[in-house]
Design a protein around this motif. Structure first.
Motif, PDB file in Angstrom:
ATOM      1  N   PRO A 266      59.053  15.027   0.591  1.00  0.00           N
ATOM      2  CA  PRO A 266      59.611  13.910   1.361  1.00  0.00           C
ATOM      3  C   PRO A 266      59.887  14.302   2.814  1.00  0.00           C
ATOM      4  N   GLY A 267      59.413  13.463   3.732  1.00  0.00           N
ATOM      5  CA  GLY A 267      59.672  13.666   5.147  1.00  0.00           C
ATOM      6  C   GLY A 267      58.870  14.783   5.798  1.00  0.00           C
ATOM      7  N   GLN A 268      57.902  15.350   5.088  1.00  0.00           N
ATOM      8  CA  GLN A 268      57.108  16.444   5.631  1.00  0.00           C
ATOM      9  C   GLN A 268      55.623  16.088   5.576  1.00  0.00           C
ATOM     10  N   TYR A 269      54.846  16.796   6.380  1.00  0.00           N
ATOM     11  CA  TYR A 269      53.399  16.625   6.334  1.00  0.00           C
ATOM     12  C   TYR A 269      52.840  17.285   5.078  1.00  0.00           C
ATOM     13  N   PRO A 270      51.724  16.755   4.544  1.00  0.00           N
ATOM     14  CA  PRO A 270      51.075  17.412   3.401  1.00  0.00           C
ATOM     15  C   PRO A 270      50.667  18.839   3.755  1.00  0.00           C
ATOM     16  N   GLN A 271      50.744  19.704   2.767  1.00  0.00           N
ATOM     17  CA  GLN A 271      50.436  21.116   2.956  1.00  0.00           C
ATOM     18  C   GLN A 271      49.538  21.559   1.802  1.00  0.00           C
ATOM     19  N   GLN A 272      48.384  22.163   2.119  1.00  0.00           N
ATOM     20  CA  GLN A 272      47.493  22.652   1.070  1.00  0.00           C
ATOM     21  C   GLN A 272      48.009  24.003   0.586  1.00  0.00           C
ATOM     22  N   VAL A 273      48.245  24.104  -0.736  1.00  0.00           N
ATOM     23  CA  VAL A 273      48.751  25.333  -1.338  1.00  0.00           C
ATOM     24  C   VAL A 273      47.987  25.594  -2.628  1.00  0.00           C
ATOM     25  N   GLU A 274      48.094  26.810  -3.133  1.00  0.00           N
ATOM     26  CA  GLU A 274      47.544  27.145  -4.444  1.00  0.00           C
ATOM     27  C   GLU A 274      48.704  27.456  -5.373  1.00  0.00           C
ATOM     28  N   ILE A 275      48.621  26.917  -6.590  1.00  0.00           N
ATOM     29  CA  ILE A 275      49.633  27.197  -7.603  1.00  0.00           C
ATOM     30  C   ILE A 275      48.924  27.612  -8.880  1.00  0.00           C
ATOM     31  N   ASP A 276      49.651  28.301  -9.742  1.00  0.00           N
ATOM     32  CA  ASP A 276      49.078  28.694 -11.025  1.00  0.00           C
ATOM     33  C   ASP A 276      48.764  27.445 -11.840  1.00  0.00           C
ATOM     34  N   ASN A 277      47.744  27.524 -12.652  1.00  0.00           N
ATOM     35  CA  ASN A 277      47.309  26.413 -13.477  1.00  0.00           C
ATOM     36  C   ASN A 277      47.992  26.474 -14.841  1.00  0.00           C
ATOM     37  N   ASP A 278      49.330  26.289 -14.838  1.00  0.00           N
ATOM     38  CA  ASP A 278      50.066  26.249 -16.099  1.00  0.00           C
ATOM     39  C   ASP A 278      51.295  25.356 -15.962  1.00  0.00           C
ATOM     40  N   LEU A 279      51.860  24.989 -17.088  1.00  0.00           N
ATOM     41  CA  LEU A 279      52.990  24.062 -17.117  1.00  0.00           C
ATOM     42  C   LEU A 279      54.177  24.582 -16.317  1.00  0.00           C
ATOM     43  N   LYS A 280      54.510  25.845 -16.470  1.00  0.00           N
ATOM     44  CA  LYS A 280      55.665  26.413 -15.775  1.00  0.00           C
ATOM     45  C   LYS A 280      55.522  26.284 -14.263  1.00  0.00           C
ATOM     46  N   ALA A 281      54.337  26.553 -13.733  1.00  0.00           N
ATOM     47  CA  ALA A 281      54.107  26.459 -12.289  1.00  0.00           C
ATOM     48  C   ALA A 281      54.210  25.013 -11.809  1.00  0.00           C
ATOM     49  N   LEU A 282      53.701  24.074 -12.596  1.00  0.00           N
ATOM     50  CA  LEU A 282      53.810  22.660 -12.223  1.00  0.00           C
ATOM     51  C   LEU A 282      55.269  22.217 -12.230  1.00  0.00           C
ATOM     52  N   GLN A 283      56.028  22.636 -13.239  1.00  0.00           N
ATOM     53  CA  GLN A 283      57.448  22.285 -13.294  1.00  0.00           C
ATOM     54  C   GLN A 283      58.201  22.882 -12.115  1.00  0.00           C
ATOM     55  N   GLN A 284      57.875  24.097 -11.756  1.00  0.00           N
ATOM     56  CA  GLN A 284      58.525  24.738 -10.619  1.00  0.00           C
ATOM     57  C   GLN A 284      58.172  24.008  -9.318  1.00  0.00           C
ATOM     58  N   ALA A 285      56.940  23.562  -9.200  1.00  0.00           N
ATOM     59  CA  ALA A 285      56.496  22.874  -7.981  1.00  0.00           C
ATOM     60  C   ALA A 285      57.251  21.567  -7.757  1.00  0.00           C
ATOM     61  N   VAL A 286      57.604  20.859  -8.849  1.00  0.00           N
ATOM     62  CA  VAL A 286      58.300  19.578  -8.699  1.00  0.00           C
ATOM     63  C   VAL A 286      59.805  19.690  -8.935  1.00  0.00           C
ATOM     64  N   GLY A 287      60.253  20.841  -9.369  1.00  0.00           N
ATOM     65  CA  GLY A 287      61.685  21.041  -9.572  1.00  0.00           C
ATOM     66  C   GLY A 287      62.225  20.454 -10.858  1.00  0.00           C
ATOM     67  N   GLY A 288      61.410  20.385 -11.903  1.00  0.00           N
ATOM     68  CA  GLY A 288      61.892  19.862 -13.181  1.00  0.00           C
ATOM     69  C   GLY A 288      60.758  19.405 -14.067  1.00  0.00           C
ATOM     70  N   SER A 289      61.077  18.451 -14.932  1.00  0.00           N
ATOM     71  CA  SER A 289      60.070  17.908 -15.848  1.00  0.00           C
ATOM     72  C   SER A 289      58.977  17.200 -15.064  1.00  0.00           C
ATOM     73  N   ILE A 290      57.731  17.374 -15.495  1.00  0.00           N
ATOM     74  CA  ILE A 290      56.644  16.749 -14.762  1.00  0.00           C
ATOM     75  C   ILE A 290      56.219  15.435 -15.395  1.00  0.00           C
ATOM     76  N   GLY A 291      55.803  14.542 -14.539  1.00  0.00           N
ATOM     77  CA  GLY A 291      55.120  13.318 -14.917  1.00  0.00           C
ATOM     78  C   GLY A 291      53.840  13.298 -14.117  1.00  0.00           C
ATOM     79  N   ALA A 292      52.857  12.533 -14.553  1.00  0.00           N
ATOM     80  CA  ALA A 292      51.593  12.449 -13.826  1.00  0.00           C
ATOM     81  C   ALA A 292      51.112  11.008 -13.812  1.00  0.00           C
ATOM     82  N   SER A 293      50.493  10.639 -12.714  1.00  0.00           N
ATOM     83  CA  SER A 293      49.912   9.321 -12.550  1.00  0.00           C
ATOM     84  C   SER A 293      48.496   9.505 -12.030  1.00  0.00           C
ATOM     85  N   TYR A 294      47.596   8.656 -12.487  1.00  0.00           N
ATOM     86  CA  TYR A 294      46.196   8.691 -12.055  1.00  0.00           C
ATOM     87  C   TYR A 294      45.870   7.340 -11.425  1.00  0.00           C
ATOM     88  N   PRO A 295      46.288   7.120 -10.175  1.00  0.00           N
ATOM     89  CA  PRO A 295      46.191   5.786  -9.572  1.00  0.00           C
ATOM     90  C   PRO A 295      44.802   5.393  -9.086  1.00  0.00           C
TER      91      PRO A 295
END
Length: 75
Positions: free
Chosen positions: A15-44
């Protein structure tokens, strides 16, 4: 950008920042850490294999709003 087999190249959009390209591990723990909690996903975007991954409890936790998604009618 070179992507390892066990990493994802993603756009981190805080929020309030420019998009930033980063690499994260391809696992549930890394996704949860990236969003700060339980993950949800949308495919708009029906024809594109793009997911928006977010904190599923963010609204209940009072986290700041980020970006709005609008359809072609502005809704």
């Amino acid at each position: 950008m070179h992507m390892e087999e066990n990493t994802l190249s993603v756009l981190k959009i805080a929020p309030g920042q420019y998009p930033q390209q980063v690499e994260i591990d391809n696992d549930l723990k890394a996704l949860q850490q990236a969003v700060g909690g339980s993950i949800g996903a949308s495919y708009p975007f029906a024809d594109d294999p793009i997911a928006i991954v977010y904190n599923d409890d963010g609204k209940l936790m009072g986290l700041p709003l980020n970006r709005a998604l609008w359809d072609e009618d502005g809704l």
